[in-house]
Design a protein around this motif. Structure first.
Motif, mmCIF file in Angstrom:
data_model
loop_
_atom_site.group_PDB
_atom_site.id
_atom_site.type_symbol
_atom_site.label_atom_id
_atom_site.label_comp_id
_atom_site.label_asym_id
_atom_site.label_seq_id
_atom_site.Cartn_x
_atom_site.Cartn_y
_atom_site.Cartn_z
ATOM 1 N N ASN A 152 0.837 -1.200 0.000
ATOM 2 C CA ASN A 152 0.000 0.000 0.000
ATOM 3 C C ASN A 152 0.876 1.256 0.000
ATOM 4 O O ASN A 152 2.112 1.171 0.065
ATOM 5 N N ASP A 153 0.248 2.413 -0.081
ATOM 6 C CA ASP A 153 0.988 3.674 -0.174
ATOM 7 C C ASP A 153 1.854 3.932 1.054
ATOM 8 O O ASP A 153 2.989 4.425 0.919
ATOM 9 N N ASP A 154 1.345 3.615 2.238
ATOM 10 C CA ASP A 154 2.129 3.824 3.459
ATOM 11 C C ASP A 154 3.370 2.937 3.480
ATOM 12 O O ASP A 154 4.451 3.375 3.881
ATOM 13 N N GLU A 155 3.201 1.686 3.066
ATOM 14 C CA GLU A 155 4.339 0.777 3.013
ATOM 15 C C GLU A 155 5.370 1.247 1.989
ATOM 16 O O GLU A 155 6.580 1.181 2.235
ATOM 17 N N ARG A 156 4.882 1.734 0.843
ATOM 18 C CA ARG A 156 5.804 2.225 -0.189
ATOM 19 C C ARG A 156 6.574 3.447 0.304
ATOM 20 O O ARG A 156 7.778 3.565 0.077
ATOM 21 N N THR A 157 5.885 4.331 0.994
ATOM 22 C CA THR A 157 6.541 5.515 1.554
ATOM 23 C C THR A 157 7.617 5.097 2.557
ATOM 24 O O THR A 157 8.736 5.627 2.550
ATOM 25 N N ASP A 166 10.603 3.533 0.613
ATOM 26 C CA ASP A 166 11.407 4.564 -0.043
ATOM 27 C C ASP A 166 12.251 5.327 0.978
ATOM 28 O O ASP A 166 13.430 5.606 0.734
#
Length: 87
Positions: free
Chosen positions: A2-7, A10
């Motif tokens: 999900n977006d939080d995991e990707r953030t 990174d």
């Protein structure tokens, strides 16, 4: 992922690059994740970190020998992906 995991991933990659003094290193996180996934599915799950370590080491050795770092990484990934597909 999900977006939080990707953030978080990174941010971790940036933090680790800085700590390892690899600030100018450009790499494709998605390509590394795909490689790890291929190894995990084709061999056994623990093959993922082993594969990514060995690919990184081989690429570093090739770059130290004068090869273009991006080409060295790409060549090592192609080799590992081919071997995993043959499993």
């Amino acid at each position: 992922m999900n977006d939080d995991e990707r953030t978080a991933l990174d941010a971790w990659a940036d933090k680790l690059r800085q700590a390892l003094e690899l600030n100018d290193l450009e790499f494709d996180i998605d390509r590394v994740l795909d490689l790890a996934g291929d190894a995990a599915r084709s061999v056994v799950r623990p093959a993922a970190p082993v594969t990514t370590f060995l690919v990184g080491y081989a690429a570093g050795r090739a770059a130290a020998g004068g090869s273009d770092p991006a080409t060295a990484v790409s060549d090592a990934i192609v080799t590992a992906t081919g071997l995993a597909a043959a499993e």
